[in-house]
Scaffold this motif. Structure first.
Motif, PDB file in Angstrom:
ATOM      1  N   ASP A  57       0.843  -1.185   0.000  1.00 20.11           N
ATOM      2  CA  ASP A  57       0.000   0.000   0.000  1.00 20.11           C
ATOM      3  C   ASP A  57       0.891   1.252   0.000  1.00 20.11           C
ATOM      4  OD1 ASP A  57      -1.366   2.188   1.942  1.00 20.11           O
ATOM      5  OD2 ASP A  57      -2.903   1.083   0.802  1.00 20.11           O
ATOM      6  N   PRO A  58       0.584   2.241  -0.832  1.00 23.96           N
ATOM      7  CA  PRO A  58       1.420   3.446  -0.896  1.00 23.96           C
ATOM      8  C   PRO A  58       1.573   4.170   0.447  1.00 23.96           C
ATOM      9  CG  PRO A  58      -0.070   3.387  -2.769  1.00 23.96           C
ATOM     10  CD  PRO A  58      -0.477   2.264  -1.856  1.00 23.96           C
ATOM     11  N   GLU A  59       0.515   4.215   1.264  1.00 21.40           N
ATOM     12  CA  GLU A  59       0.625   4.868   2.568  1.00 21.40           C
ATOM     13  C   GLU A  59       1.558   4.103   3.497  1.00 21.40           C
ATOM     14  OE1 GLU A  59      -3.125   5.778   4.383  1.00 21.40           O
ATOM     15  OE2 GLU A  59      -3.917   6.625   2.528  1.00 21.40           O
ATOM     16  N   LEU A  60       1.509   2.778   3.441  1.00 27.93           N
ATOM     17  CA  LEU A  60       2.417   1.952   4.243  1.00 27.93           C
ATOM     18  C   LEU A  60       3.857   2.166   3.787  1.00 27.93           C
ATOM     19  CD1 LEU A  60       2.863  -0.217   6.400  1.00 27.93           C
ATOM     20  CD2 LEU A  60       2.343  -1.926   4.664  1.00 27.93           C
ATOM     21  N   HIS A  61       4.061   2.238   2.474  1.00 30.82           N
ATOM     22  CA  HIS A  61       5.404   2.463   1.945  1.00 30.82           C
ATOM     23  C   HIS A  61       5.930   3.829   2.392  1.00 30.82           C
ATOM     24  CE1 HIS A  61       8.598   3.369  -0.957  1.00 30.82           C
ATOM     25  NE2 HIS A  61       8.819   2.060  -0.893  1.00 30.82           N
ATOM     26  N   ALA A  62       5.082   4.842   2.349  1.00 31.11           N
ATOM     27  CA  ALA A  62       5.505   6.185   2.775  1.00 31.11           C
ATOM     28  C   ALA A  62       5.910   6.187   4.246  1.00 31.11           C
ATOM     29  CB  ALA A  62       4.392   7.193   2.522  1.00 31.11           C
ATOM     30  N   ALA A  63       5.130   5.485   5.081  1.00 26.33           N
ATOM     31  CA  ALA A  63       5.472   5.401   6.509  1.00 26.33           C
ATOM     32  C   ALA A  63       6.790   4.659   6.697  1.00 26.33           C
ATOM     33  CB  ALA A  63       4.353   4.696   7.274  1.00 26.33           C
ATOM     34  N   GLU A 113       9.227   4.528   4.503  1.00 27.03           N
ATOM     35  CA  GLU A 113      10.280   5.437   4.027  1.00 27.03           C
ATOM     36  C   GLU A 113      10.698   6.412   5.124  1.00 27.03           C
ATOM     37  OE1 GLU A 113      10.316   6.437  -0.652  1.00 27.03           O
ATOM     38  OE2 GLU A 113       8.520   7.117   0.416  1.00 27.03           O
ATOM     39  N   ARG A 114       9.719   6.997   5.802  1.00 29.12           N
ATOM     40  CA  ARG A 114      10.033   7.946   6.879  1.00 29.12           C
ATOM     41  C   ARG A 114      10.788   7.255   8.007  1.00 29.12           C
ATOM     42  NH1 ARG A 114       4.736   9.456   5.553  1.00 29.12           N
ATOM     43  NH2 ARG A 114       3.887   8.288   7.325  1.00 29.12           N
TER      44      ARG A 114
END
Length: 57
Positions: free
Chosen positions: A12-18, A20-21
């Motif tokens: 999921d893109p939101e999971l990937h963004a989290a 990444e941070r």
């Protein structure tokens, strides 16, 4: 060190963004951080080959 296994991962893109941070805060790549998280989880569960769950406790 053994060669690493490559495989595609759909995430999921939101999971990937989290991830990444979080990885950036730990000075790791996303791939390296996912591998770290999986290894730690396997150790805690006593499922990492050659390691018992109580070795680090």
């Amino acid at each position: 060190m053994a060669a690493k296994k490559n495989f595609p991962l759909r995430i999921d893109p939101e999971l990937h963004a989290a991830l990444e941070r979080w990885a950036a805060e730990e000075f790791r790549s996303v791939n390296g951080h996912i591998e770290y998280l999986l290894r730690e989880s396997l150790k805690r569960a006593g499922r990492l080959p050659g390691r018992a769950a109580s070795e680090d406790e």
